[in-house]
Write an enzyme that holds these catalytic residues in place. Structure first.
Site, mmCIF file in Angstrom:
data_model
loop_
_atom_site.group_PDB
_atom_site.id
_atom_site.type_symbol
_atom_site.label_atom_id
_atom_site.label_comp_id
_atom_site.label_asym_id
_atom_site.label_seq_id
_atom_site.Cartn_x
_atom_site.Cartn_y
_atom_site.Cartn_z
ATOM 1 N N ARG A 104 124.874 74.168 -13.501
ATOM 2 C CA ARG A 104 123.696 74.772 -12.877
ATOM 3 C C ARG A 104 124.053 76.141 -12.354
ATOM 4 O O ARG A 104 124.992 76.274 -11.574
ATOM 5 C CB ARG A 104 123.275 73.937 -11.647
ATOM 6 C CG ARG A 104 122.340 72.879 -11.907
ATOM 7 C CD ARG A 104 121.614 72.364 -10.693
ATOM 8 N NE ARG A 104 122.227 72.475 -9.372
ATOM 9 C CZ ARG A 104 121.606 72.110 -8.267
ATOM 10 N NH1 ARG A 104 120.386 71.639 -8.316
ATOM 11 N NH2 ARG A 104 122.193 72.198 -7.096
ATOM 12 N N THR A 108 119.792 80.469 -9.781
ATOM 13 C CA THR A 108 118.505 80.103 -10.402
ATOM 14 C C THR A 108 118.324 78.591 -10.501
ATOM 15 O O THR A 108 117.210 78.116 -10.699
ATOM 16 C CB THR A 108 118.419 80.671 -11.830
ATOM 17 O OG1 THR A 108 119.448 80.033 -12.628
ATOM 18 C CG2 THR A 108 118.634 82.175 -11.835
ATOM 19 N N ASP A 200 128.324 68.160 -3.357
ATOM 20 C CA ASP A 200 128.518 68.546 -4.764
ATOM 21 C C ASP A 200 129.385 67.479 -5.447
ATOM 22 O O ASP A 200 130.571 67.337 -5.140
ATOM 23 C CB ASP A 200 129.180 69.915 -4.846
ATOM 24 C CG ASP A 200 129.217 70.425 -6.275
ATOM 25 O OD1 ASP A 200 128.643 71.487 -6.545
ATOM 26 O OD2 ASP A 200 129.838 69.745 -7.128
ATOM 27 N N ASP A 203 132.599 68.735 -7.346
ATOM 28 C CA ASP A 203 133.656 69.203 -6.433
ATOM 29 C C ASP A 203 134.302 68.038 -5.697
ATOM 30 O O ASP A 203 135.522 68.010 -5.511
ATOM 31 C CB ASP A 203 133.070 70.202 -5.426
ATOM 32 C CG ASP A 203 132.799 71.552 -6.062
ATOM 33 O OD1 ASP A 203 133.375 71.832 -7.127
ATOM 34 O OD2 ASP A 203 132.002 72.326 -5.488
HETATM 35 C C1 PRP Z 1 125.520 68.875 -10.843
HETATM 36 C C2 PRP Z 1 125.304 67.440 -11.225
HETATM 37 C C3 PRP Z 1 124.199 67.559 -12.234
HETATM 38 C C4 PRP Z 1 123.395 68.712 -11.722
HETATM 39 C C5 PRP Z 1 122.152 68.180 -11.076
HETATM 40 O O1 PRP Z 1 126.280 69.526 -11.796
HETATM 41 O O2 PRP Z 1 126.453 66.812 -11.713
HETATM 42 O O3 PRP Z 1 124.675 67.810 -13.547
HETATM 43 O O4 PRP Z 1 124.192 69.387 -10.758
HETATM 44 O O5 PRP Z 1 121.319 69.209 -10.685
HETATM 45 P P1 PRP Z 1 119.878 69.455 -11.349
HETATM 46 O O6 PRP Z 1 119.190 68.142 -11.435
HETATM 47 O O7 PRP Z 1 119.209 70.399 -10.381
HETATM 48 O O8 PRP Z 1 120.092 70.094 -12.690
HETATM 49 P P2 PRP Z 1 126.890 70.988 -11.587
HETATM 50 O O9 PRP Z 1 125.991 72.017 -12.188
HETATM 51 O O10 PRP Z 1 127.252 71.199 -10.145
HETATM 52 O O11 PRP Z 1 128.163 70.967 -12.516
HETATM 53 P P3 PRP Z 1 129.552 70.160 -12.353
HETATM 54 O O12 PRP Z 1 129.263 68.717 -12.639
HETATM 55 O O13 PRP Z 1 130.399 70.794 -13.395
HETATM 56 O O14 PRP Z 1 130.065 70.371 -10.954
HETATM 57 N N1 URA Z 2 124.365 68.704 -7.816
HETATM 58 C C1 URA Z 2 125.191 68.082 -6.951
HETATM 59 O O1 URA Z 2 126.371 67.869 -7.261
HETATM 60 N N2 URA Z 2 124.704 67.696 -5.759
HETATM 61 C C2 URA Z 2 123.425 67.905 -5.399
HETATM 62 O O2 URA Z 2 123.021 67.513 -4.282
HETATM 63 C C3 URA Z 2 122.574 68.566 -6.315
HETATM 64 C C4 URA Z 2 123.074 68.945 -7.517
#
Ligand code: PRP
Ligand code: URA
Length: 209
Positions: A104, A108, A200, A203
Site C-alpha cells: 500500500r 494514497t 502494521d 512490520d
Molecule cells: C497491509 C496488509 C494488507 C494491506 C491492507 O500490507 O497486509 O495487504 O495492508 O490494507 P488495504 O485493505 O487498505 O489495502 P502492506 O501494504 O502494509 O504491506 P506488507 O504486508 O508488505 O507490510
Molecule cells: N495494514 C496493516 O498492516 N494494518 C492496518 O491496520 C491496515 C493496513
C-alpha cells in the site's frame, strides 16, 4: 452476495487478543498468527466436498469419507499473508501456494502490485486469498482481480481483522467471494489503519520499523 463468517471460536479470540497486544514480541506474534491460521483453516474448509470410499478396519469392511477431487490453492498477499501459510498447510498439506506481492502506498493507500506467481493449475483450484488485514480493501480487491484476470473463479478471502470499510469494498467489487475473519473491528483511522486493529501486520510479523 458472498457470505461473511466471523470465526469466533474461543481459542481464536483468545489468541487474537494476544496478537493485538502491542507488548507481544515478534516471535510470539508470528507463532500466534500461525496458530490462528490453523484454527481458521478448519472453518474455511468446512464446505469441501467429501466422497465415500471403502475402508478395511481391523474389525470389518466399512465405508469412510475422504475429500473428493476439489483441489485447494493458498494465495498469500506479500508480505504479511505469508505468516498464515504454514499454519494452514498443517491442515491442508496438499494445497499449492501462489504468491501475490502488493504494498500500500502510505500516502494514497492505493496498492501497487510487484509480484505474481501462481500454481500452473490455479484455474482448476479453489483459491484462498490470505492477508491478515482487510483495511480499505484495496489490496484484497487487487489480489482477487489479479486471480480473476488469469481465469480463476472459485475464490475465498481469509483475514485476521477487517474494518467495515474493507468488507464493504470487497463485497461490492467481488460479490461472489466468501469472506472469513477472526474479527470485524470498528473503523479505519485517518491513516488507513484498522481501529483497534493490531498495527502494521507486516512490520510486527517481521520486526521491521
Ligand atoms: C497491509 C496488509 C494488507 C494491506 C491492507 O500490507 O497486509 O495487504 O495492508 O490494507 P488495504 O485493505 O487498505 O489495502 P502492506 O501494504 O502494509 O504491506 P506488507 O504486508 O508488505 O507490510
Ligand atoms: N495494514 C496493516 O498492516 N494494518 C492496518 O491496520 C491496515 C493496513
Amino acid at each position: 452476495m458472498g457470505s461473511l463468517t466471523i470465526c469466533d471460536h474461543p481459542l481464536i479470540q483468545h489468541k487474537l487478543t494476544h496478537i493485538r497486544d502491542k507488548e507481544t514480541n515478534t516471535k510470539d506474534f508470528r507463532e500466534l498468527v500461525d496458530e490462528v491460521a490453523t484454527l481458521m483453516a478448519y472453518e474455511i474448509t468446512r464446505d469441501i466436498p467429501l466422497e465415500s470410499v471403502p475402508v478395511n478396519t481391523p474389525v470389518t469392511e466399512a465405508v469412510g469419507k475422504v475429500i473428493s477431487g476439489r483441489m485447494l490453492g493458498l494465495i498469500p498477499v506479500l508480505r504479511a499473508g505469508l505468516g498464515m501459510v504454514d499454519g494452514m498447510l498443517k491442515l491442508i498439506p496438499a494445497a499449492k501456494v501462489g504468491h501475490i506481492g502488493l504494498y500500500r502506498d502510505p500516502d494514497t493507500l492505493i496498492p501497487a502490485e510487484y509480484y505474481v506467481n501462481l500454481p500452473a493449475d490455479a484455474t482448476q483450484r479453489m483459491l484462498i486469498v490470505i492477508d491478515p488485514m482487510l483495511a480499505t480493501g484495496g489490496s484484497a480487491n487487487a489480489a482477487i482481480r489479479t486471480l480473476k484476470q488469469r481465469g480463476c473463479q472459485q475464490i475465498k478471502l481469509m483475514c485476521l481483522i477487517a474494518a467495515p470499510e474493507g468488507v464493504a469494498a470487497v463485497q461490492k467489487a467481488h460479490p461472489d467471494v466468501d469472506i472469513f475473519l477472526a474479527a470485524l473491528d470498528e473503523r479505519l483511522n485517518e491513516h488507513g489503519y484498522i481501529v483497534p486493529g493490531l498495527g502494521d501486520a507486516g512490520d510486527r510479523m517481521y520486526g521491521t520499523k
